[in-house]
Scaffold this active site. Structure first.
Site, PDB file in Angstrom:
ATOM      1  CD  GLU A 135      -8.920   0.270   7.287  1.00  0.00           C
ATOM      2  OE1 GLU A 135      -8.822  -0.717   8.047  1.00  0.00           O
ATOM      3  OE2 GLU A 135      -8.457   1.389   7.584  1.00  0.00           O
TER       4      GLU A 135
ATOM      5  CG  ASP B  44      -0.361  -0.664   2.446  1.00  0.00           C
ATOM      6  OD1 ASP B  44       0.868  -0.575   2.614  1.00  0.00           O
ATOM      7  OD2 ASP B  44      -1.109  -1.265   3.229  1.00  0.00           O
TER       8      ASP B  44
ATOM      9  CG  ASN C 239      -9.251  -2.376  11.349  1.00  0.00           C
ATOM     10  OD1 ASN C 239      -8.257  -2.982  10.965  1.00  0.00           O
ATOM     11  ND2 ASN C 239      -9.677  -1.273  10.769  1.00  0.00           N
TER      12      ASN C 239
ATOM     13  CG  HIS D 256      -5.956  -2.960   8.390  1.00  0.00           C
ATOM     14  ND1 HIS D 256      -6.123  -1.672   8.845  1.00  0.00           N
ATOM     15  CD2 HIS D 256      -4.633  -3.227   8.577  1.00  0.00           C
ATOM     16  CE1 HIS D 256      -4.965  -1.192   9.269  1.00  0.00           C
ATOM     17  NE2 HIS D 256      -4.055  -2.126   9.118  1.00  0.00           N
TER      18      HIS D 256
HETATM   19  C1  F6R Z   1       1.380  -2.002   6.061  1.00  0.00           C
HETATM   20  C2  F6R Z   1       0.066  -2.573   6.068  1.00  0.00           C
HETATM   21  C3  F6R Z   1      -0.759  -2.703   7.280  1.00  0.00           C
HETATM   22  C4  F6R Z   1       0.045  -3.003   8.545  1.00  0.00           C
HETATM   23  C5  F6R Z   1      -0.877  -3.031   9.761  1.00  0.00           C
HETATM   24  C6  F6R Z   1      -0.121  -3.269  11.046  1.00  0.00           C
HETATM   25  O1  F6R Z   1       1.915  -1.973   4.753  1.00  0.00           O
HETATM   26  O2  F6R Z   1      -0.393  -2.915   5.023  1.00  0.00           O
HETATM   27  O3  F6R Z   1      -1.708  -3.720   7.095  1.00  0.00           O
HETATM   28  O4  F6R Z   1       0.715  -4.222   8.400  1.00  0.00           O
HETATM   29  O5  F6R Z   1      -1.550  -1.821   9.861  1.00  0.00           O
HETATM   30  O6  F6R Z   1       0.683  -2.167  11.291  1.00  0.00           O
HETATM   31  P1  F6R Z   1       1.783  -2.190  12.450  1.00  0.00           P
HETATM   32  O7  F6R Z   1       2.790  -3.215  12.056  1.00  0.00           O
HETATM   33  O8  F6R Z   1       2.370  -0.794  12.428  1.00  0.00           O
HETATM   34  O9  F6R Z   1       1.074  -2.524  13.714  1.00  0.00           O
END
Ligand code: F6R
Length: 233
Positions: free
Chosen positions: A141, A65, A134, A136
């Site tokens: 989402e 992303d 959540n 994702h």
């Molecule tokens: C990042 C991504 C997100 C993160 C997720 C967890 O490229 O796609 O899905 O992996 O938000 O984020 P952290 O590791 O910061 O808790």
């Protein structure tokens, strides 16, 4: 699904780096799907420290992303994150590293181009994932359907709250992002999902609860080859 429990973030990082490096050893011209955020940082540090052991010269990468409205020069963009935390420490050709283009005015053209790019690369050999509070994965989402291809998302409050800490000025955090959809993730040969101990409850829901787009990571229950590494609480 292989579920490996580890005692701390350091152990998770070592094991994740082992698996990513093994993928490159086994297939030097592989396509790695990469993630950003806090969770993979230790694995990237470990890969950087072992950069004499394995060559990334033929590897291609696609990231999950990118925020809308942040260009490559923004320290908060995921392009910058990847350069800083991994790409500048290994011998990868930067021309072989791809992220969605969050700067294109025609967002749907940018999404279609990313979907086409992943197809052109022949899909992903190993996709690294973190998980949001959540549920994702990428920025897929919670929704009423699983979104299959690259799309633009309005980030949820939970995601905005969790990621604001990474911004020097949290108010500057974009509210939209472009994310890879579920199709390339589900079509990846292997998936490696990492979760720190603060994610234990959503991880249990994703791995053992109903498969529902309300918990996007739950779709991984249907993937043929998922490795989960999580830190015991
Ligand atoms: C990042 C991504 C997100 C993160 C997720 C967890 O490229 O796609 O899905 O992996 O938000 O984020 P952290 O590791 O910061 O808790």
């Amino acid at each position: 699904m292989r579920v490996l429990t580890v005692q701390n973030n350091e152990e998770m990082a070592q094991k994740a780096a082992d698996i990513l490096l093994a993928q490159v050893i086994l297939k030097p011209d592989c396509v790695l799907g990469l993630a950003t955020g806090s969770t993979p940082l230790g694995a990237y540090r470990s890969m950087a420290a072992r950069n004499k052991e394995v060559s990334f010269a033929q590897v291609k990468t696609v990231n999950l992303d990118e925020y809308c409205g942040l260009d490559a020069t923004s320290p908060d963009s995921y392009v910058s994150y990847m350069r800083e935390n991994l790409f500048s420490h290994i011998d990868i050709d930067i021309a072989n590293t791809y992220l969605p283009d969050g700067m294109q005015e025609d967002v749907s053209a940018a999404c279609n181009a990313y979907t086409a790019l992943i197809a052109r690369l022949g899909g992903i050999d190993l996709q690294l994932l973190g998980i949001g509070h959540n549920g994702h994965i990428g920025f897929n989402e919670p929704d009423t359907v699983f979104q299959m291809d690259t799309h633009c998302v309005t980030l949820s409050k939970s995601t905005l709250d969790a990621n604001a800490v990474h911004f020097a000025r949290p108010a500057d955090m974009p509210k939209k992002a472009i994310t890879m959809g579920m199709r390339p993730i589900m079509q990846a040969e292997r998936v490696l999902l990492l979760a720190g101990k603060e994610k234990q409850s959503i991880l249990q829901e994703a791995l053992y609860g109903p498969v529902t787009p309300q918990v996007p990571a739950s779709i991984l229950q249907l993937h043929k080859h998922v490795i989960v590494i999580y830190v015991a609480a």
